[in-house]
Scaffold this active site. Sequence first.
Site, PDB file in Angstrom:
ATOM      1  CG  HIS A 125      43.948  48.044  54.167  1.00 14.59           C
ATOM      2  ND1 HIS A 125      43.373  47.779  55.399  1.00 14.59           N
ATOM      3  CD2 HIS A 125      42.985  48.654  53.439  1.00 14.59           C
ATOM      4  CE1 HIS A 125      42.117  48.234  55.397  1.00 14.59           C
ATOM      5  NE2 HIS A 125      41.857  48.780  54.220  1.00 14.59           N
TER       6      HIS A 125
ATOM      7  CD  GLN B 276      40.613  45.763  53.000  1.00 13.58           C
ATOM      8  OE1 GLN B 276      41.007  46.043  51.867  1.00 13.58           O
ATOM      9  NE2 GLN B 276      39.484  46.235  53.500  1.00 13.58           N
TER      10      GLN B 276
ATOM     11  CB  CYS C 255      37.588  50.626  55.541  1.00 15.56           C
ATOM     12  SG  CYS C 255      38.753  49.251  55.410  1.00 15.56           S
ATOM     13  CG  LEU C 256      35.106  46.813  51.187  1.00 17.04           C
ATOM     14  CD1 LEU C 256      35.664  45.946  50.066  1.00 17.04           C
ATOM     15  CD2 LEU C 256      33.591  46.909  51.082  1.00 17.04           C
TER      16      LEU C 256
ATOM     17  N   GLY D 188      38.284  49.261  46.273  1.00 14.17           N
ATOM     18  CA  GLY D 188      39.633  48.725  46.419  1.00 14.17           C
ATOM     19  C   GLY D 188      39.631  47.608  47.440  1.00 14.17           C
TER      20      GLY D 188
ATOM     21  CG  HIS E  85      41.833  53.138  52.280  1.00 13.78           C
ATOM     22  ND1 HIS E  85      40.880  53.683  53.125  1.00 13.78           N
ATOM     23  CD2 HIS E  85      41.617  51.791  52.306  1.00 13.78           C
ATOM     24  CE1 HIS E  85      40.144  52.696  53.646  1.00 13.78           C
ATOM     25  NE2 HIS E  85      40.562  51.542  53.156  1.00 13.78           N
ATOM     26  CD  GLU E  86      42.571  49.634  49.095  1.00 12.70           C
ATOM     27  OE1 GLU E  86      42.819  48.746  49.933  1.00 12.70           O
ATOM     28  OE2 GLU E  86      41.426  50.075  48.918  1.00 12.70           O
TER      29      GLU E  86
END
Length: 167
Positions: free
Chosen positions: A137, A51, A91-92, A46, A133-134
């Site tokens: 963000h 981000q 997480c990226l 995702g 999670h997204e």
Amino acid sequence: MALLNILQYPDERLHTIAQPVEEFDDKILALVADMAETMYQARGIGLAATQVNVHKQVVVMDLSEERDQLRVFINPVITHKEGDTEFEEGCLSVPGIYETVHRAERVTVEAYDEHGEKFVLEADGLLAICIQHELDHLAGKVFVEYLSSLKQNRIKTKLKKRARERM
Ligand code: GNR
Ligand code: NI
């Protein structure tokens, strides 16, 4: 198409609150395409626009093995949460850190796709975790903020040290 730069925690810009998308135009299609390319290249499941330093309510996701089932969530809202679960998240924007986070087990999300078509999705399992999670963000929240301040500080120190070593 273009690869976008992914902000790394503890970059303050990760705390920016994303604004709703008002027009479903070519600019949104281009953003979605670039975000998808960036997510696939980074091997993530995702990616939220936050981000990549674009503060609009846009999320891309692909949980498929073949990496050929892109999901797009624009202006997403969770309308229902149920149950509790825990999962070791990554997480990226926090590379190499994996920590257990507690979340709702099932969620209902309402969102628009990249063409402005509204949909409702009931999710559980990894999809439900990834949606939460997204959406965090987009609200300026990174998963490590669920951890103790001791752990958060250790992670900050580690990532700042790594960033210095890259220079
Ligand atoms: O690639 C990702 N994997 C992942 C694993 C467990 C829980 C959440 C995620 S999302 C993450 C990509 C990412 O950082 N999205 O914001
Ligand atoms: Ni993330």
